[in-house]
Design an enzyme around this catalytic site. Structure first.
Site, short mmCIF file in Angstrom:
data_model
loop_
_atom_site.label_atom_id
_atom_site.label_comp_id
_atom_site.label_asym_id
_atom_site.label_seq_id
_atom_site.Cartn_x
_atom_site.Cartn_y
_atom_site.Cartn_z
N ARG A 140 44.30 36.47 11.45
CA ARG A 140 45.03 37.68 11.82
C ARG A 140 45.87 37.41 13.06
NH1 ARG A 140 42.14 40.83 14.04
NH2 ARG A 140 40.07 39.97 13.77
N ASN B 295 26.21 37.74 7.30
CA ASN B 295 24.83 37.23 7.28
C ASN B 295 23.83 38.37 7.37
OD1 ASN B 295 25.87 34.67 7.24
ND2 ASN B 295 25.29 34.12 9.31
N SER C 97 34.53 40.38 14.73
CA SER C 97 34.86 39.46 13.64
C SER C 97 34.16 38.12 13.83
CB SER C 97 36.36 39.24 13.59
OG SER C 97 37.03 40.48 13.52
N ALA C 98 33.64 37.58 12.73
CA ALA C 98 33.00 36.26 12.72
C ALA C 98 31.80 36.16 13.67
CB ALA C 98 34.03 35.16 13.02
N CYS C 99 31.04 37.24 13.77
CA CYS C 99 29.80 37.23 14.58
C CYS C 99 28.58 37.46 13.71
CB CYS C 99 29.87 38.29 15.68
SG CYS C 99 30.93 37.83 17.03
N GLY C 100 28.70 37.24 12.41
CA GLY C 100 27.51 37.28 11.55
C GLY C 100 27.27 38.59 10.82
N LYS C 101 28.34 39.40 10.64
CA LYS C 101 28.14 40.66 9.89
C LYS C 101 27.72 40.36 8.45
CE LYS C 101 31.70 43.45 10.37
NZ LYS C 101 32.55 42.57 11.18
N TYR D 257 47.93 36.01 4.99
CA TYR D 257 46.52 35.96 5.42
C TYR D 257 45.83 37.31 5.20
CZ TYR D 257 42.29 35.88 8.03
OH TYR D 257 40.96 35.99 8.36
N GLY D 258 44.57 37.25 4.73
CA GLY D 258 43.77 38.44 4.41
C GLY D 258 44.03 39.68 5.24
N ARG E 185 28.35 38.85 20.66
CA ARG E 185 28.03 37.43 20.81
C ARG E 185 28.10 37.12 22.30
NH1 ARG E 185 28.74 32.46 17.93
NH2 ARG E 185 29.27 33.60 16.04
N ARG F 258 38.00 30.92 4.56
CA ARG F 258 37.37 32.13 4.03
C ARG F 258 37.01 32.00 2.56
NH1 ARG F 258 37.01 36.95 7.45
NH2 ARG F 258 37.85 36.24 9.43
N ASP G 2 31.72 44.80 6.04
CA ASP G 2 32.84 44.82 7.00
C ASP G 2 33.30 46.22 7.41
OD1 ASP G 2 34.66 43.26 8.55
OD2 ASP G 2 36.26 43.76 7.14
N LYS H 82 41.92 45.91 6.66
CA LYS H 82 42.00 46.29 8.08
C LYS H 82 43.09 47.35 8.31
CE LYS H 82 39.01 43.11 9.14
NZ LYS H 82 37.65 43.50 9.47
N GLY I 131 17.40 34.91 9.03
CA GLY I 131 16.34 35.68 8.36
C GLY I 131 15.34 36.28 9.33
N GLU I 132 15.20 35.66 10.52
CA GLU I 132 14.23 36.18 11.52
C GLU I 132 14.73 37.47 12.16
OE1 GLU I 132 11.46 34.95 11.39
OE2 GLU I 132 11.53 32.78 11.08
N HIS J 75 34.30 49.39 11.81
CA HIS J 75 34.18 47.96 11.49
C HIS J 75 32.69 47.64 11.40
CE1 HIS J 75 35.43 43.60 12.75
NE2 HIS J 75 35.37 43.73 11.46
C1 OXD Z 1 37.89 40.23 10.49
C2 OXD Z 1 37.66 40.12 9.05
O1 OXD Z 1 38.75 39.52 11.03
O2 OXD Z 1 36.77 40.85 8.56
O3 OXD Z 1 37.23 41.05 11.14
O4 OXD Z 1 38.34 39.35 8.37
MN MN Z 2 35.94 42.24 9.94
#
Ligand code: OXD
Ligand code: MN
Length: 592
Positions: A73, A258, A252-256, A201-202, A405, A374, A277, A210, A501-502, A230
């Site tokens: 982005r 997961n 973004s990219a902090c493990g949502k 890009y997405g 994070r 991605r 998301d 978004k 998983g923990e 978000h």
């Molecule tokens: C972001 C996404 O950048 O979900 O937050 O792609």
């Molecule tokens: Mn996102």
């Protein structure tokens, strides 16, 4: 007579001058045809838009390589065009709507010559949901068309909802010439319009995501009394079979993703996935807060995804039920034609193409996959998809989590004292940056309230006031608000908490708090678990480590408070007094 939709498409075609107009119906058959076009006809930087991957190992999977300068982005090229600059606030780039349209018209004129214009009618939300929105995007990229089919409900249902109405959400998209000098992602909240040029890009190009479901929808929510956030949505089932629904905001990219697909290590627990998301939160007729995920797909970060970190995601990627699955800017194993990224396997395959499609040299300092590589995959492929996913009214939310994070300062988990304090905690979030956006200093700290700094489509001070108002409307039904940080490190740099998983152990404490089954200790920043309040059996976590995970270091908090104050200052008198008061109260509690 032509319908408003047909007239709008005609107007778009007059401006962009495509060779062909292709109305998408969202069918699987059509997806095959679009993929075929991407393999045989359409090109990005002279290369096919799609390459087929090994379908035995990765059913229905295709690789897309973007232009190397179009990989994330671009927040600095993203604008919110309210008539009044103050409405956009210091959190957004702003341009006068007329000026923006004039500029975009020039850039868009004739941009689809020699190309096909795909018309994508789609719904954000279930067709029977009172909260769903009917939208249409035009685009000249078959990658975008196929991605949108995965990410939302496209086709007949949307056309039926639109009918002869002219109030559908409009999206004009062209990859243009992919030159960042001529790249703009522009939002016109007053007209439910997004206009994006110069990127495939997405987050810049899938305009339902978004752009509409967060930036424009947040503005709609402000006026209509709901929230576009978000956030992931999960249902946590306990050993008694009771499901507690949670919405969680992480940058973004902090493990949502997961967390959305967490495989619990605690016996008897199960996590049901509803979204990874975006959550739209409405107050239901019973006065509780309900969440729907307006999307149907996952646009997830590939590097780091593995059997260890997210086994459910790998199952989802390999399920092959809903056609197709896309990989963008991953590497390729030359011997097996499988996608590959850092972390996927412990041992790196010997012969690889990097994300640019060049042979990867062992001496190379560059990663194989782009750090923001991605995958785009349907949620219908997810083995833990909640049975409530198709519930048009959504699921009742009992807890909201804000997560960051952070290497230091922020404990593993704490609970806010009440809704107002919880809103303050969300408003003061600071997180270390990731590669999800271009031109960010990865690892540097930035204030990212509610993980919405890149996505709030209006003045964030008004957004905070709206959150406070929602609390007043919810009264006793307001979900409890928690704060988490999986990423705190020890002095030697290692993570203090095992994560993945923990994390169920943290979720267990949270749901036990929601149901009044466990106690907590009061600290100046909020309520934390004692060692005995958390289920830690089978985990090698000493009391000493636990203490470090929950340490509140006053010196570190001094810096934190300064940073929060500085951030709040940007909003001047518009900042809600309640939150400034909460900051003062926090200081008082820390140093009284
Ligand atoms: C972001 C996404 O950048 O979900 O937050 O792609
Ligand atoms: Mn996102």
């Amino acid at each position: 007579m032509a319908s408003p939709l047909e007239m709008w498409v005609e107007k778009c075609a007059e401006l962009t001058q495509p060779d062909e107009i292709y109305w998408c119906n969202g069918s699987e058959e059509e997806a095959y045809e679009l993929i075929e076009r991407g393999i045989k006809r359409e090109r990005i930087c002279g290369q096919p838009v799609f390459c087929e991957l090994n379908h035995k190992a990765w059913p229905n999977a295709y690789l897309h390589r973007s232009h190397p300068g179009d990989v994330a982005r671009t927040e600095h090229l993203t604008f919110v065009c309210h008539p009044d600059k103050e409405m956009a606030g210091p959190n957004n780039n702003w341009m006068d709507p007329n000026e923006a349209k004039e500029m975009l018209t020039k850039l868009t004129k004739g941009c689809m010559r020699g190309r096909t214009m795909y018309v994508l009618p789609y719904l954000m939300g279930h067709p029977e949901s009172p909260y769903a929105k009917a939208c249409v995007q035009v685009t000249d990229s078959c990658y975008v068309a196929v991605s949108m089919r995965i990410m939302c409900r496209m086709g007949e249902e949307a056309l039926k909802c639109i009918g002869d109405r002219d109030d559908f959400v409009k999206g004009i998209h062209s990859i243009g010439d992919l030159d960042p000098q001529r790249r703009f992602i522009m939002h016109f909240p007053q007209e439910d319009l997004v206009w994006s040029i110069g990127s495939g890009y997405g987050g810049n190009a899938l305009l339902g995501k978004k752009c509409f479901s967060l930036r424009i929808a947040s503005w709609l929510g402000y006026h209509q009394g709901w929230l576009a956030e978000h956030m992931l949505i999960i249902g946590v089932e306990d050993p008694d079979g009771n499901v507690t629904y949670i919405a969680a905001a992480l940058p973004s990219a902090c493990g949502k993703s997961n967390l959305a697909m967490l495989q619990p290590t605690l016996e008897g627990y199960k996590v049901w996935t509803l979204g990874d998301d975006i959550a739209w939160l409405h107050i239901g007729s019973d006065g509780r807060l309900y969440a729907i995920n307006p999307e149907t797909g996952i646009f997830g970060v590939a590097p780091g995804t593995s059997e260890r970190t997210n086994p459910r995601m790998l199952e989802t990627l390999k399920a092959g039920k809903f056609y197709p699955t896309l990989f963008t800017n991953t590497g390729v194993n030359l011997d097996t034609n499988e996608p590959w990224w850092e972390g996927l396997t412990e041992k790196q395959p010997p012969r690889l193409l990097n994300w640019r499609g060049e042979p990867w040299e062992p001496t190379s300092k560059e990663p194989v996959a782009h750090p923001n590589a991605r995958f785009t995959v349907s949620l219908y492929n997810c083995p833990t998809l909640s049975p409530e996913f198709e519930n048009p009214n959504g699921v009742p939310i009992s807890a909201i989590i804000f997560g960051v994070r952070r290497t230091s300062v922020i404990p593993l988990v704490y609970e806010s004292f009440d809704w107002k304090h919880g809103v303050f905690c969300g408003a003061s979030m600071g997180s270390e940056m990731t590669p999800a956006a271009l031109n960010t200093r990865v690892g540097a700290l930035r204030r990212d309230p509610m993980a919405m700094i890149p996505f709030c489509g209006y003045n964030m001070a008004d957004y905070f006031a709206h959150w406070l108002r929602m609390g007043e409307m919810l009264q006793n039904n307001a979900p409890k608000i928690f704060f988490v940080n999986w990423f705190r490190r020890d002095d030697d740099g290692t993570f203090l908490w095992p994560g993945f998983g923990e994390n169920i152990r943290v979720l267990k404490w949270i749901i036990d708090r929601v149901h009044g089954r466990v106690s907590a200790k009061e600290t100046p920043i909020g309520l934390i678990p004692r060692f005995e309040d958390m289920e830690l059996s089978g985990l090698d976590l000493s009391r000493e480590k636990f203490k470090k995970l929950f340490k509140i270091d006053k010196d570190e908090w001094r810096g934190e408070i300064e940073a929060i104050r500085e951030f709040f200052w940007k909003f001047g008198g518009r900042m809600p007094g309640e939150l400034v008061e909460e900051l003062g109260k926090l200081e008082g509690r820390l140093w009284r």
